[in-house]
Enzyme design. Structure first.
Site, PDB file in Angstrom:
ATOM      1  CG  LEU A 101      -7.125  42.553  61.283  1.00  0.00           C
ATOM      2  CD1 LEU A 101      -8.176  43.547  60.799  1.00  0.00           C
ATOM      3  CD2 LEU A 101      -7.788  41.222  61.650  1.00  0.00           C
ATOM      4  CB  SER A 103      -1.730  45.651  57.816  1.00  0.00           C
ATOM      5  OG  SER A 103      -0.914  45.921  58.935  1.00  0.00           O
ATOM      6  CB  SER A 104       3.438  44.155  58.222  1.00  0.00           C
ATOM      7  OG  SER A 104       3.361  42.894  58.856  1.00  0.00           O
ATOM      8  CB  ALA A 105       2.096  39.556  55.801  1.00  0.00           C
ATOM      9  CG  ASP A 147       0.854  37.563  59.837  1.00  0.00           C
ATOM     10  OD1 ASP A 147       0.316  36.675  60.526  1.00  0.00           O
ATOM     11  OD2 ASP A 147       0.966  38.741  60.217  1.00  0.00           O
TER      12      ASP A 147
END
Length: 315
Positions: A101, A103-105, A147
């Site tokens: 989903l 999250s890291s970006a 992302d």
């Protein structure tokens, strides 16, 4: 300078095109505003510290799990001409990590925004994209860029690597049910496995990637022309293609089957796969509730609804 720097970012949902986008095919992604990540930065008189889901302590001593964020923070401070000292960064997240989903970006975008906000510096879209890619290069193998592009957007995006992204008006009378398997996805593992298959069997894998690209183009038209049943069929076909290149798993299959059995028009994994999340499309809120209930009964740890129709002002 401000006393407190603040930044936020939404999550993202890949509607179509995961994995094939890495090979130059188009993808469609949606900003996932139901969940977001927030970053707060304040001044201290000590080495840079960070408080996040995976680590709490001195940034320099953090382990590899947040290596991307460590490199990102140092790069931003170097660009701003600031010493890497005297800051505390707190990251609050309502976005489940490593679920496909974004999250890291989203963490990267929120942190960059908070640092620029702290020093009251202007942050252009180009700079934001540049810095977020620093962390993404560490978090992912050969990131497509979708992302980072989506978590800063307010619109559905049609994306193709090395091409200009375009925005898609959403005019579908339908709802996406997003379900979390409760298990972290294995994005790097999945990307490397697809790459291995592609190198070993290009005559088999290339037609699959081509078809995923065709389906993405078809879905783009369905979103504009309000063809929700065809959208559902395309999602299901895409899932079967993704399954054939080994990026699904038993848990995702169980949820996809449960969604279809409970009345969804179509369903597929979303994101890197091998865990993470799946999506299903339905025609009404009543059906969305029924599908969500079936998904929870079959192991989903959480569900969200995403309305696929914008409010169009006809005046």
């Amino acid at each position: 300078m401000n006393h407190l720097g603040y930044g936020f970012a939404n999550g993202k949902i890949i509607l179509m095109g995961e994995h094939s986008v890495v090979y130059g095919k188009p993808a469609i992604a949606l900003p996932f505003k139901e969940v977001k990540i927030e970053s707060y930065v304040s001044f201290t008189n000590s080495p840079i510290t960070i408080d996040c889901l995976y680590y709490k302590g001195i940034l320099e001593e953090a382990d590899l799990v947040i290596e991307g964020i460590k490199k990102l923070v140092i790069s931003v401070l170097e660009y701003l001409g600031k010493k890497p000292f005297g800051l505390h960064i707190r990251i609050d997240s309502k976005l489940p990590a490593q679920r496909g989903l974004g999250s890291s970006a989203a963490v990267s975008i929120a942190v960059v925004r908070s640092l620029f906000n702290l020093y009251n510096e202007i942050l252009t879209d180009e700079l934001l994209q540049y810095f977020s890619n620093i962390a993404e290069q560490i978090h992912h193998v050969n990131p497509s860029g979708i992302d980072s592009s989506t978590v800063v957007s307010n619109d559905a995006i049609f994306f193709q690597k090395d091409s200009e992204k375009t925005y898609i008006p959403l005019r579908v009378d339908g709802i996406l049910v997003v379900a979390d398997t409760g298990r972290m996805g294995k994005t790097k593992e999945a990307i490397l496995e697809v790459k291995k298959l592609w190198k070993e069997n290009p005559t088999i894998i290339n037609p699959i990637l081509d078809r995923l690209g065709e389906l993405t183009n078809e879905v783009r038209s369905y979103l504009i022309s309000n063809e929700v049943k065809r959208l559902g069929m395309a999602l299901t076909e895409a899932h079967q293609l993704l399954k054939s290149i080994n990026v699904s798993d038993e848990g995702l299959e169980k949820l996809v089957d449960a969604a279809l059995a409970s009345g969804a028009l179509g369903a597929k994994l979303t994101g890197g796969g091998k865990g993470g999340c799946m999506i299903a499309v339905v025609e009404s809120l009543e059906k969305a509730k029924a599908v969500a209930e079936a998904l929870k009964e079959n192991g989903a740890s959480n569900t969200w609804f995403y309305h696929l129709k914008e409010v169009i002002n006809e005046s």
